[in-house]
Design an enzyme around this catalytic site. Structure first.
Site, PDB file in Angstrom:
ATOM      1  N   HIS A  87       0.796  -1.233   0.000  1.00 37.17           N
ATOM      2  CA  HIS A  87       0.000   0.000   0.000  1.00 37.17           C
ATOM      3  C   HIS A  87       0.829   1.285   0.000  1.00 37.17           C
ATOM      4  CE1 HIS A  87       0.899   0.235   4.279  1.00 37.17           C
ATOM      5  NE2 HIS A  87       0.271  -0.907   4.506  1.00 37.17           N
ATOM      6  N   HIS A 105      -1.840  -0.654  -4.023  1.00 36.43           N
ATOM      7  CA  HIS A 105      -3.192  -0.859  -3.531  1.00 36.43           C
ATOM      8  C   HIS A 105      -3.627   0.368  -2.732  1.00 36.43           C
ATOM      9  CE1 HIS A 105      -3.941  -5.263  -4.257  1.00 36.43           C
ATOM     10  NE2 HIS A 105      -2.656  -5.156  -4.558  1.00 36.43           N
TER      11      HIS A 105
END
Length: 239
Positions: A57, A152
């Site tokens: 992320h 992400h």
């Protein structure tokens, strides 16, 4: 029913070992249309992300340090999802983290605030057994571009999943889905508008095509040692 597509990003894989939610994204769908009434928040988890999670992320401890803690956004999130159908890809993962966060605040479990939870991973496995059913794989399968997705992100993934879900369930649509809610419903005093069909064009087979067709029927006659079904005259109707 109002539907909410939800995704989270976390510091790691296991809420039982203290991993926390660091981002939550929700996309609203009403009558199979994206409304734009979305919910999104970065969250200060009060701990570092594991190296593997950070690579997924990219949300650093420094970036998250001035973001609200989960307790500060929990009531708003709870009100936003209340009584909706929640759509999640691999739902047990996100629900475990949401339940852990709610438990810290002495809230009932997440599922007790919503109408139902639908797991698109379960749906995809039933529809495409033996195939890859990750979000990326489903985007490829349904022609949804995720080229802008380098890392992400909860809101971005929720937006992609919303498109995937609508594509996966397209066969469940009524033929009037694009007419709008009021136009799609006929009252007892109304008739649905009949849309005339376009003129049907009939193309006659050419002589060569007819000859090829007869040759094919001859070969079928030979195979069945008689007349194939396409040369059998239909029985006369008793009426």
């Amino acid at each position: 029913m109002r539907q909410i597509v939800l995704d989270t990003e976390t510091t790691g894989l296991n809420p039982r070992s203290g991993d926390r939610i660091i981002e939550i994204g929700c996309v609203e769908i009403v009558n199979r249309r994206l409304t734009g009434n979305n919910f999104h928040s970065y969250i200060n988890p009060e701990r570092d992300s594991e190296e593997g999670a950070l690579a997924v992320h990219g949300l650093t401890t420094e970036f998250l340090s001035d973001k609200p803690k989960f307790a500060e956004i929990a009531a708003e999130l709870r009100d936003y999802v209340r009584d909706a159908e929640i759509i999640i890809h691999n739902a047990p993962f996100d629900l475990a983290f949401l339940d852990a966060e709610f438990e810290r605040l002495s809230f009932p479990r997440f599922i007790e605030h919503v109408a139902i939870v639908t797991d698109t991973l379960v749906q995809a496995k039933e529809m495409h057994p033996g195939k890859r059913n990750s979000l990326d794989a489903l985007c490829d399968r349904y022609g949804i571009s995720n080229a802008h997705r380098a890392l992400h992100g909860a809101l971005l993934d929720a937006e992609l999943l919303a498109e995937v879900y609508l594509a996966m369930t397209r066969g469940q649509n009524s033929l009037t889905i694009d007419l709008g809610a009021q136009d799609a419903v006929a009252t007892s005093n109304e008739l649905l508008e009949v849309v005339p069909l376009a003129e049907i064009l009939v193309l006659q087979a050419t002589a060569d095509e007819m000859a090829a067709h007869e040759a094919l029927l001859d070969r079928l006659d030979k195979d069945v040692k008689g007349s194939c079904i396409w040369r059998t005259e239909p029985a006369a109707s008793a009426n």
